[in-house]
Motif scaffolding. Sequence first.
Motif, PDB file in Angstrom:
ATOM      1  N   CYS A  77       0.847  -1.193   0.000  1.00 40.78           N
ATOM      2  CA  CYS A  77       0.000   0.000   0.000  1.00 40.78           C
ATOM      3  C   CYS A  77       0.883   1.244   0.000  1.00 40.78           C
ATOM      4  N   TYR A  99      -3.502   3.980   0.790  1.00 44.24           N
ATOM      5  CA  TYR A  99      -4.296   3.584  -0.376  1.00 44.24           C
ATOM      6  C   TYR A  99      -3.685   2.317  -0.922  1.00 44.24           C
ATOM      7  N   CYS A 100      -4.490   1.265  -1.060  1.00 45.48           N
ATOM      8  CA  CYS A 100      -3.965  -0.048  -1.420  1.00 45.48           C
ATOM      9  C   CYS A 100      -4.411  -0.548  -2.793  1.00 45.48           C
ATOM     10  N   LYS A 101      -5.008   0.280  -3.590  1.00 44.78           N
ATOM     11  CA  LYS A 101      -5.458  -0.119  -4.916  1.00 44.78           C
ATOM     12  C   LYS A 101      -4.620   0.595  -5.969  1.00 44.78           C
TER      13      LYS A 101
END
Length: 144
Positions: A77, A99-101
């Motif tokens: 992330c 934020y991990c996307k």
Amino acid sequence: MITSRTIPESLMRLLAFLAALALPLTLASPAAADRTSWKWGTVYSADAKASAWGRVTVGQSGFVVSGNVRDIPGKACSWAIVRAQSAKNGRWKTHGFYYCKPGVGTFRQSYGYVLQIKIQVCRGTAKQPTGSCSKSKTIFTQGG
């Protein structure tokens, strides 16, 4: 003997036309730029797989930091760690946003009146930053 002259009517029309052209130019130019918002440029993590950018804005009760966090596809992330030093007591407040996307996520945090604000961008998990951090960058300094 003093004589008086009359200005020809065509010259009067020309002067009136020129004055009419100049008036909007003087009204449109601002007296001074009002600085209520400061942009901060992109800060990258040490491995360049995470980045953050945004702005600091003056709010009703202090300063607001808003920004974007970008994550490059991977198994980790991206983290934006914002630190602000209080103008009241000099203590630092720290907030982390992750934020991990793949893509861009946004964040927003209000602070009271501050002396300075710094940001650091790291890689990590959804629970905590784990490494590959950038150096801390000052994005706002009181009086600066």
